[in-house]
Design a protein around this motif. Structure first.
Motif, mmCIF file in Angstrom:
data_model
loop_
_atom_site.group_PDB
_atom_site.id
_atom_site.type_symbol
_atom_site.label_atom_id
_atom_site.label_comp_id
_atom_site.label_asym_id
_atom_site.label_seq_id
_atom_site.Cartn_x
_atom_site.Cartn_y
_atom_site.Cartn_z
ATOM 1 N N ARG A 75 -3.831 4.331 -14.140
ATOM 2 C CA ARG A 75 -4.038 3.331 -13.093
ATOM 3 C C ARG A 75 -5.263 2.484 -13.405
ATOM 4 N N VAL A 76 -5.065 1.190 -13.336
ATOM 5 C CA VAL A 76 -6.151 0.241 -13.595
ATOM 6 C C VAL A 76 -6.430 -0.537 -12.318
ATOM 7 N N ARG A 77 -7.652 -0.408 -11.792
ATOM 8 C CA ARG A 77 -8.037 -1.181 -10.601
ATOM 9 C C ARG A 77 -9.076 -2.220 -11.014
ATOM 10 N N VAL A 118 -4.957 -6.124 -3.497
ATOM 11 C CA VAL A 118 -3.987 -5.256 -4.173
ATOM 12 C C VAL A 118 -4.566 -4.759 -5.494
ATOM 13 N N LEU A 119 -5.163 -5.656 -6.264
ATOM 14 C CA LEU A 119 -5.680 -5.255 -7.582
ATOM 15 C C LEU A 119 -6.869 -4.318 -7.448
ATOM 16 N N GLU A 120 -7.679 -4.510 -6.438
ATOM 17 C CA GLU A 120 -8.859 -3.666 -6.278
ATOM 18 C C GLU A 120 -8.509 -2.310 -5.651
ATOM 19 N N GLU A 121 -7.691 -2.344 -4.604
ATOM 20 C CA GLU A 121 -7.403 -1.103 -3.867
ATOM 21 C C GLU A 121 -6.297 -0.288 -4.510
ATOM 22 N N ILE A 122 -5.202 -0.967 -4.846
ATOM 23 C CA ILE A 122 -4.005 -0.260 -5.324
ATOM 24 C C ILE A 122 -4.004 -0.205 -6.847
ATOM 25 N N GLY A 123 -4.252 -1.326 -7.460
ATOM 26 C CA GLY A 123 -4.272 -1.381 -8.917
ATOM 27 C C GLY A 123 -2.883 -1.417 -9.523
ATOM 28 N N VAL A 124 -2.850 -1.365 -10.862
ATOM 29 C CA VAL A 124 -1.579 -1.424 -11.602
ATOM 30 C C VAL A 124 -1.561 -0.288 -12.613
ATOM 31 N N ASN A 125 -0.365 0.063 -13.062
ATOM 32 C CA ASN A 125 -0.247 1.085 -14.101
ATOM 33 C C ASN A 125 0.036 0.446 -15.459
ATOM 34 N N PHE A 126 -0.734 0.847 -16.469
ATOM 35 C CA PHE A 126 -0.392 0.539 -17.860
ATOM 36 C C PHE A 126 0.121 1.846 -18.460
ATOM 37 N N VAL A 127 1.442 1.916 -18.666
ATOM 38 C CA VAL A 127 2.104 3.178 -19.017
ATOM 39 C C VAL A 127 2.034 3.408 -20.522
ATOM 40 N N ILE A 172 7.371 -8.038 -16.375
ATOM 41 C CA ILE A 172 6.581 -6.972 -15.752
ATOM 42 C C ILE A 172 7.549 -6.069 -14.991
ATOM 43 N N ASN A 173 7.320 -4.780 -15.101
ATOM 44 C CA ASN A 173 8.189 -3.814 -14.462
ATOM 45 C C ASN A 173 7.728 -3.622 -13.017
ATOM 46 N N SER A 174 8.118 -4.539 -12.169
ATOM 47 C CA SER A 174 7.623 -4.563 -10.800
ATOM 48 C C SER A 174 8.120 -3.346 -10.027
ATOM 49 N N PRO A 175 7.330 -2.770 -9.107
ATOM 50 C CA PRO A 175 5.996 -3.240 -8.729
ATOM 51 C C PRO A 175 4.873 -2.692 -9.612
ATOM 52 N N ARG A 211 0.836 -1.213 0.000
ATOM 53 C CA ARG A 211 0.000 0.000 0.000
ATOM 54 C C ARG A 211 0.864 1.254 0.000
ATOM 55 N N GLU A 212 1.955 1.247 0.769
ATOM 56 C CA GLU A 212 2.792 2.449 0.873
ATOM 57 C C GLU A 212 3.507 2.738 -0.443
ATOM 58 N N VAL A 213 4.001 1.698 -1.099
ATOM 59 C CA VAL A 213 4.868 1.907 -2.269
ATOM 60 C C VAL A 213 4.064 2.092 -3.548
ATOM 61 N N GLY A 214 3.170 1.184 -3.841
ATOM 62 C CA GLY A 214 2.327 1.330 -5.043
ATOM 63 C C GLY A 214 3.074 1.126 -6.350
#
Lengths: 518, 518
Positions: free
Chosen positions: B91-93, B62-71, B239-242, A430-433
């Motif tokens: 940001r995609v949640r 994580v997927l619902e709250e934080i989501g991921v970025n498609f740059v 994947i470019n983590s995180p 959550r902190e890093v994202g």
């Protein structure tokens, strides 16, 4: 992770007051030690129920049809006859079920005491106790090459064991001190383990009187009553595979079992030579041999602590040399673990085995294969867990510290995965994202010191730094670590009266008979 | 054991008649190749049901709250919006369950075709397909030390792969040919795999047009219809983590998935930097990332073949360097395998990982730790299975053949225990009896040739012989083996028309644009 505890090895100095104490604190060498491994991961079970049942039935058939030989041992033959076996000459055939029934009184787990109670080990259950190499007549180090081992080498290896945090046991014949008479070297070896280490150790097995000496010296160290009531030695009783129990090894088993001291009952097998060339055939023989050995220990004293042993290697069909780190040995190690657990016995197998002459890549591949499989096969007591080189002919200084470092990997892997809220690390996520990094986040800051197992040996420096520092390989790094550990070694405190009594016992025994070198 | 098949690499000569054929038979180099591993042993499951459920629930959170970025990828954002995700900026949640639902159309197993149908691999199920190191800009060998890799090195490594019997796959960027322009080197690399090897290979992923080139060249090699209807490449999409999906990697995934070509969707994680410092936290992130990547592939083309990837290493908190062969990486590899199986996806992880600068003991311990864990974690596709050195910066000639030799250990271990009557070996036990030896018995004679895995590299000679021959360490033995394998290499036959058409495609593409080195 509380697996590692630090303690100042110079405790008495540190207990002084004021400025002196603070100075001592700053200069004292801190020796770390780890508790034996308590597995929190499953074992790898490669044999299914049907396969296990076949091997068990075949082992019973071997004992009933073929039997085993107890050589030069009329007393053993009499014991077997009385127990219900069919004895013809030296051949002992056991009706189906007899050996298994006798094994039932052997404990599934036992405590081996050390003179420092913090070093006591419980052998059995999900535990894994690690002990060093046993038996090599040669030593090797980077500076001196390969040479016959001496008592000075022996003492060095005991010191390295005391200083190795992931090693729980001081072992036995860490190398053969070939400069001491054969009939006296056990005294010097025991004396070294008892005085230079405070970890548990092994007794002599090479002759009945030497087993008695081992017990007598243990009584000086621990007190007579204590030794009568507790197990203070675990000793190595090899079976002369196939299916032969020789009198010297049986002497040792008889003396130790009668005194309630532990023995590893261990077929010594080079597959294709001392056992069938197939895995299932070897497992059948191993089980048959261990069943008889353990049963015999219980004829001597029901309840005597014993370990199901399996020393296994394959043979190179070209050269006849034993091979190590091979898949067949792995399968036997895994399968024998399943058989031992079904018998309810502690299990000994695996080690830092390799055939290489040098502590090089071959040595490390073979060793790592065996250490990993050893952990996953449910081994409870791993002899040879560090220092083994060249098929067991050589105790290697450098490989000792290399292997001993890798034993830390086993500790952490066996600890399993931390599923606490902190372990789940959702706060960090959550902190890093997305797109951030975790190096500075609170969760990392709170955990980084203990998050990862850390080598004390390997090099992770940037290429350029490493190159400028001499482009050292692992054996060179290990040689420096050996030097550092021996330099920092301090003997664990021992009651001066005990120290003196031990020295006196050794001197008296040595003076009583002339040297013998055979 | 039929795991290894021999074939004369000079097949056409051997097909001649009479004396010439016999001479050819005697001189022909016999190249062995092994089928991919079909496991007959269980996986090691270190996480229990409760732990797996926690990690799966956390990943959904994580997927619902934080989501991921498609740059830089408006098309992807539009696809996600249409699929039901909450898209804010890049940001995609994903609502809980969406990713998992989309993943359901991905196949649990697929065939990757090779131009030689005998080399086809089925990726998934209980299989393990082994592919060589991927990506290093440097090479190292004993004679030449460490240097930038060239296309000549690249071709050498492809040849070594073709000659390595335990390797099932020719891989992709076996080293970076730094002497060829960045915008053209993919052509030379594909050309080398297609002509110098007949094993399956990987496509380029470094730019959309290069993926298209990979498909076009594959159509020349396999035929256009064949490529339309079959998977002939498995390519690496990191994947470019995180939690970040960069446009270049998504280009590759889009092109390949649309063409029904396989992609490994693989978080690239240095634990503590790109993921939480804990194992469970890292597993949560890995699962979340792979769920999104696989779901996205299925948005492109439902049913497109994909692999659940997990590249994991820890960080040395002192130097910041990645570390390998560590217990935390082992736990993540094992746990991710369990998560992949629960998703019903093929799994990629592990490799011949090490941080060492030299193919020495450190390299071998770290590598063997990872190879063993890779086998036991249920990996279906193991990239980097040989040749990896110095944290992936270096492709090592010597380590390539060392690792490739060890891959044989995995084959045999995975085959499980033969419980046939012959495997049980009761005849041998009956024939030999107590005190005998098994070397000459019928059972040994009938089985010794195939009974034990046999190294093509390690030394088992007596000490004296080895010493007289120069006391070579493993890297020296490996250097000789590299020389021998490259000397004996013969290109697999290829239709001259295809050969010409491939060369023409490469030449034309190279001539069309100026060199670029960025």
């Amino acid at each position: 992770m509380n697996e590692v505890v630090e303690q100042a090895s110079s405790g008495r100095r540190a207990r002084g007051g004021g400025g002196a104490a603070r100075r001592a604190e700053r200069t004292a060498v801190r020796v770390e030690f780890a508790k034996y491994i308590e597995r929190n991961i499953p074992n790898l079970e490669i044999l299914n129920e049907e396969a296990l049942a076949i091997i068990e039935a075949n082992a019973e058939t071997v004992l009933e049809e073929i039997g085993v030989n107890f050589v030069d041992n009329p007393a053993a033959l009499a014991r077997w006859r009385e127990a219900g076996a069919d004895v013809q000459g030296e051949r002992v055939r056991l009706p189906k079920g007899l050996a298994r029934k006798l094994c039932a009184t052997a404990p599934s787990s036992f405590v081996q005491h050390a003179r420092n109670p913090e070093r006591n080990v419980t052998i059995g259950g999900k535990n894994l106790v690690l002990a060093p190499v046993y038996g090599p007549p040669f030593v090797r180090d980077l500076a001196g090459g390969r040479r016959y081992a001496t008592i000075a080498d022996f003492r060095n290896f005991v010191k390295l064991g005391q200083m190795s945090k992931w090693l729980h046991h001081s072992g036995g014949t860490v190398c053969e001190p070939t400069d001491v008479a054969v009939n006296k070297r056990h005294l010097d070896m025991l004396h070294a383990h008892m005085t230079l280490s405070d970890k548990p150790f092994m007794g002599s097995v090479t002759e009945r009187s030497r087993c008695v000496d081992s017990i007598e010296m243990s009584k000086i160290l621990f007190g007579e009553d204590f030794v009568d009531q507790n197990t203070v030695m675990t000793s190595l009783v090899n079976i002369n595979s196939p299916l032969t129990f020789d009198p010297i090894m049986m002497d040792a088993l008889e003396v130790y079992a009668a005194a309630n001291q532990a023995c590893i009952i261990s077929p010594f097998i080079v597959g294709g030579a001392m056992a069938p060339v197939t895995v299932a055939g070897t497992l059948t023989q191993v089980l048959a041999e261990v069943l008889v050995g353990v049963a015999y220990s219980q004829l001597i004293r029901p309840g005597a602590p014993v370990i199901f042993g399996a020393f296994v290697t394959s043979i190179d069909m070209n050269s006849g040399a034993p091979t190590f780190g091979t898949p067949e040995a792995a399968q036997i190690t895994l399968g024998a673990g399943q058989l031992a657990r079904r018998l309810g016995l502690p299990y000994r197998s695996a080690g830092a085995f390799c055939g290489s002459k040098l502590p090089d890549a071959q040595a490390a591949y073979e060793t790592a294969n065996t250490l990993n499989i050893g952990l996953l096969s449910g081994v409870n007591f791993m002899l040879h867990a560090c220092g083994w080189l060249e098929g067991g002919l050589v105790s290697s200084y450098e490989k000792y510290v290399m292997d001993a470092d890798q034993l830390g990997v086993l500790h952490r892997l066996a600890a399993g995965v931390d599923m606490s809220a902190n372990g789940q690390g959702m706060d960090a996520l959550r902190e890093v994202g997305p797109g951030g990094h975790f190096l500075g986040c609170d969760h990392t800051q709170a955990n980084f010191k203990s998050a990862f197992w850390k080598t004390d040996l390997f090099d992770y420096k940037p290429f350029e730094t490493w190159d400028e520092e001499g482009a050292r390989d692992t054996s060179q790094l290990a040689a420096r670590r050996v030097e550092k550990m021996l330099g920092e070694y301090q003997a664990p405190a021992l009651d001066p009266g005990i120290n003196e009594a031990l020295a006196e016992y050794v001197a008296k025994k040595k003076a009583a008979v002339p040297d013998a070198f055979l």
